[in-house]
Write a protein that holds these residues in place. Structure first.
Motif, PDB file in Angstrom:
ATOM      1  N   ILE A  58       0.815  -1.203   0.000  1.00 28.68           N
ATOM      2  CA  ILE A  58       0.000   0.000   0.000  1.00 28.68           C
ATOM      3  C   ILE A  58       0.858   1.265   0.000  1.00 28.68           C
ATOM      4  O   ILE A  58       0.425   2.322  -0.465  1.00 28.68           O
ATOM      5  N   ASP A  59       2.098   1.174   0.495  1.00 28.74           N
ATOM      6  CA  ASP A  59       2.966   2.360   0.503  1.00 28.74           C
ATOM      7  C   ASP A  59       3.827   2.454  -0.751  1.00 28.74           C
ATOM      8  O   ASP A  59       4.756   3.267  -0.813  1.00 28.74           O
ATOM      9  N   ASP A  60       3.515   1.633  -1.764  1.00 25.58           N
ATOM     10  CA  ASP A  60       4.202   1.763  -3.046  1.00 25.58           C
ATOM     11  C   ASP A  60       3.776   3.086  -3.680  1.00 25.58           C
ATOM     12  O   ASP A  60       2.586   3.402  -3.744  1.00 25.58           O
ATOM     13  N   HIS A  61       4.731   3.857  -4.141  1.00 24.13           N
ATOM     14  CA  HIS A  61       4.433   5.187  -4.681  1.00 24.13           C
ATOM     15  C   HIS A  61       3.592   5.146  -5.952  1.00 24.13           C
ATOM     16  O   HIS A  61       2.977   6.137  -6.327  1.00 24.13           O
ATOM     17  N   VAL A 121       0.983   3.339  -6.092  1.00 25.30           N
ATOM     18  CA  VAL A 121      -0.373   3.231  -5.556  1.00 25.30           C
ATOM     19  C   VAL A 121      -0.896   4.583  -5.077  1.00 25.30           C
ATOM     20  O   VAL A 121      -1.976   5.031  -5.468  1.00 25.30           O
ATOM     21  N   HIS A 122      -0.143   5.247  -4.209  1.00 28.36           N
ATOM     22  CA  HIS A 122      -0.686   6.450  -3.564  1.00 28.36           C
ATOM     23  C   HIS A 122      -0.236   7.767  -4.198  1.00 28.36           C
ATOM     24  O   HIS A 122      -0.783   8.821  -3.873  1.00 28.36           O
ATOM     25  N   ARG A 123       0.712   7.708  -5.135  1.00 29.44           N
ATOM     26  CA  ARG A 123       1.130   8.932  -5.835  1.00 29.44           C
ATOM     27  C   ARG A 123       1.035   8.812  -7.357  1.00 29.44           C
ATOM     28  O   ARG A 123       1.277   9.780  -8.069  1.00 29.44           O
ATOM     29  N   PHE A 178       4.839   7.324   2.518  1.00 29.77           N
ATOM     30  CA  PHE A 178       3.684   7.980   1.906  1.00 29.77           C
ATOM     31  C   PHE A 178       3.981   9.438   1.533  1.00 29.77           C
ATOM     32  O   PHE A 178       3.074  10.257   1.438  1.00 29.77           O
TER      33      PHE A 178
END
Length: 351
Positions: free
Chosen positions: A71-74, A76-78, A150
């Motif tokens: 979930i903290d793979d960039h 995914v969240h960026r 994150f």
């Protein structure tokens, strides 16, 4: 005072009721979670993803329950990631090298360094396809800035990440025409449009807009009024004078299938079916006067367009030249030369 206290009690009771209505399950162990995931996949009649590769795991995964990324793979969240796709057909990977080259160009633009050299990436993709035993489908692969935190900057990420998945999918040559609209969703700026990155929200909204209006997909027009592309495909036109024209790639993604079409189409010029083949800017008015129109993309390879903004293209039927071009691409995919089709050594790497 008593009135205030009764209000507090009522609020507490209401809040308590909300919590009691839905009890969130807490997984006590990874084995319990994995058991739940296996239950989910046991209900699937056919496994759509026979194999995945993850550089985070360091190998090929055959269990769909653990085909996941952090979930903290960039990516995914960026949205800091790039991807590409190659077709698997009859045990061959079609245009793998062309797609891999574009993949690495996109990664360079996105400032993502690969954790492996190109030769290793290629080897991983071929081995994973072989182990998957999939003979027809798609091979998708991603480069991400990687997991780690994150934040906006990937500076704190230990390393970039490489992921790939085989998708078992049946597809056939498209022979029916579709309806499209001009998209009102702003298209990407040239930097992002020419980089095959994972930021596809404009593309998604563009397709949703078309579907809401009863169309298959859409056409983007740039701010100068020239035809750009579809939401995840290129677009091509055959004029009344039998010229094949593809819009300039300056502001859009240069599709691998579109480029291959430009290489193969001169065969129809030699046969006298087409007058010429070229890349040029086209206004909406010029484009709508075309005799034939088509999407161009990997799994299609051509998808005829017969109506645009409720206006028929040509006679409103699938054109003969469009299908002749489609035949060229399909034959190239099915029985093309060795440069285009990479054999997959299924027997050598069977598990």
């Amino acid at each position: 005072m008593e009135h205030k206290k009764s209000d507090e009690i009522a609020a507490f009771e209401a809040e308590k009721a909300v919590y009691s209505d839905f009890k969130v399950h807490v997984f006590s162990s990874s084995s319990e979670l994995l058991e739940r995931l296996h239950e989910k996949w046991s209900l699937v009649k056919k496994q759509p993803y026979p194999a995945m590769y993850s550089s985070v795991y360091g190998g090929i995964i055959l269990d769909p329950a653990i085909m996941v990324i952090p979930i903290d793979d960039h990516m995914v969240h960026r949205g800091h990631g790039v991807f590409d796709t190659s077709i698997i057909y009859d045990g061959y990977l079609y245009e793998l090298d062309v797609h891999l080259d574009r993949f690495l160009r996109s990664a360079s633009k996105a400032k993502i360094s690969s954790p492996f050299p190109r030769s290793t990436l290629r080897s991983i993709l071929i081995q994973m396809t072989a182990v998957s035993k999939c003979k027809k489908g798609t091979l998708r692969f991603w480069l991400s800035a990687g997991p780690g935190n994150f934040l906006l900057s990937p500076a704190g990420c230990p390393t970039s990440a490489f992921y790939a998945v085989v998708i078992d999918d049946d597809f056939s040559q498209c022979k029916e025409g579709v309806k499209v609209i001009t998209s009102t969703i702003p298209m990407k700026s040239p930097l992002f449009a020419t980089t095959k990155n994972v930021n596809y929200l404009p593309n998604v909204l563009s397709v949703m807009e078309a579907e809401e209006k009863g169309a298959f997909a859409s056409i983007w027009v740039d701010n100068e009024g020239y035809i750009a592309e579809g939401p995840n495909v290129n677009v091509a036109f055959i004029t009344q004078d039998k010229e094949l024209i593809l819009p300039s790639f300056d502001k859009i993604l240069s599709g691998c299938t579109a480029l291959r079409l430009l290489q193969l189409a001169p065969k129809l010029v030699e046969q006298g079916q087409l007058k010429s083949v070229k890349i040029a800017d086209l206004t909406v008015q010029e484009a709508k006067r075309a005799a034939e129109m088509t999407y161009v993309g990997s799994t299609l390879p051509l998808l005829p367009i017969v109506m645009w903004d409720e206006q028929s293209i040509g006679d409103g039927k699938v054109g003969e030249l469009t299908m002749a071009l489609s035949d060229l691409l399909w034959e190239d995919m099915v029985a093309g030369d060795g440069k285009q089709r990479v054999p997959v050594p299924y027997e050598k790497l069977a598990t």
